[in-house]
Design an enzyme around this catalytic site. Structure first.
Site, short mmCIF file in Angstrom:
data_model
loop_
_atom_site.label_atom_id
_atom_site.label_comp_id
_atom_site.label_asym_id
_atom_site.label_seq_id
_atom_site.Cartn_x
_atom_site.Cartn_y
_atom_site.Cartn_z
CG ASP A 30 -2.05 0.97 1.13
OD1 ASP A 30 -3.22 0.52 1.04
OD2 ASP A 30 -1.79 2.19 1.13
CG ASN A 87 -12.01 -0.46 3.70
OD1 ASN A 87 -12.38 -0.88 4.80
ND2 ASN A 87 -10.82 0.07 3.51
N GLY A 93 -15.46 3.07 3.58
CA GLY A 93 -14.18 3.75 3.42
C GLY A 93 -13.44 3.37 2.16
CD GLN A 94 -14.49 -0.23 -2.78
OE1 GLN A 94 -15.63 -0.52 -2.38
NE2 GLN A 94 -13.92 -0.83 -3.80
CG HIS A 100 -8.51 -3.04 -2.48
ND1 HIS A 100 -9.40 -2.28 -3.21
CD2 HIS A 100 -8.27 -2.34 -1.35
CE1 HIS A 100 -9.67 -1.17 -2.56
NE2 HIS A 100 -9.00 -1.18 -1.41
CG HIS A 102 -6.82 -2.81 3.02
ND1 HIS A 102 -6.04 -1.68 2.86
CD2 HIS A 102 -8.00 -2.53 2.41
CE1 HIS A 102 -6.73 -0.76 2.20
NE2 HIS A 102 -7.93 -1.25 1.92
#
Ligand code: DGP
Length: 114
Positions: A30, A87, A93-94, A100, A102
């Site tokens: 990230d 998310n 909170g995307q 994806h 995390h």
């Protein structure tokens, strides 16, 4: 769905610190890490959100989670533990609309999240 920054990473149009790849999954660090280990596992197939995933994506979703778990084990994170997060949409909170997972590890995670 429209193209995203992750689509560009998958096609190698922009750089990323890639840590794992197979036929279906790409994983890279990230850009804005929230833990000592913060890796994103993305399907090469462009699915916008978890909400947009279909029954036919079940195997792919399983592969994403298993790839994250295998990587965490290889990195020595499994015994102490780690967190996986997906998310979905605004309240989730995307910010990048290519599904994806995390993987966060290397520090103690707090619960509940903010
Ligand atoms: P989410 O909020 O769940 O959609 O997470 C998107 C994540 O993607 C966020 O933690 C930051 C990361 N990110 C955004 N743009 C880039 C990029 O260009 N490269 C990398 N490696 N990560 C990115």
């Amino acid at each position: 769905m429209g193209d995203t920054i992750f689509g560009k990473i998958i096609r190698r149009e922009i750089p990323a610190d890639i840590v794992y790849e197979d036929d279906d999954v790409l994983a890279f660090r990230d850009l804005n890490p929230q833990a000592p280990v913060h890796v994103l596992f993305v399907p090469k197939k462009a699915i916008a959100t978890l909400d947009a995933a279909a029954t036919g994506d079940a195997e792919l979703l399983g592969k994403l989670l298993l790839a994250a778990a295998a990587y965490a084990r290889e990195q020595g994170l499994a015994e102490q533990g780690y967190r996986t997060v997906i998310n979905c949409n605004e309240h989730g909170g995307q910010t990048v609309f290519h599904l994806h997972v995390h993987l966060l590890g290397g520090r103690h995670m707090h619960w509940p999240p903010g």
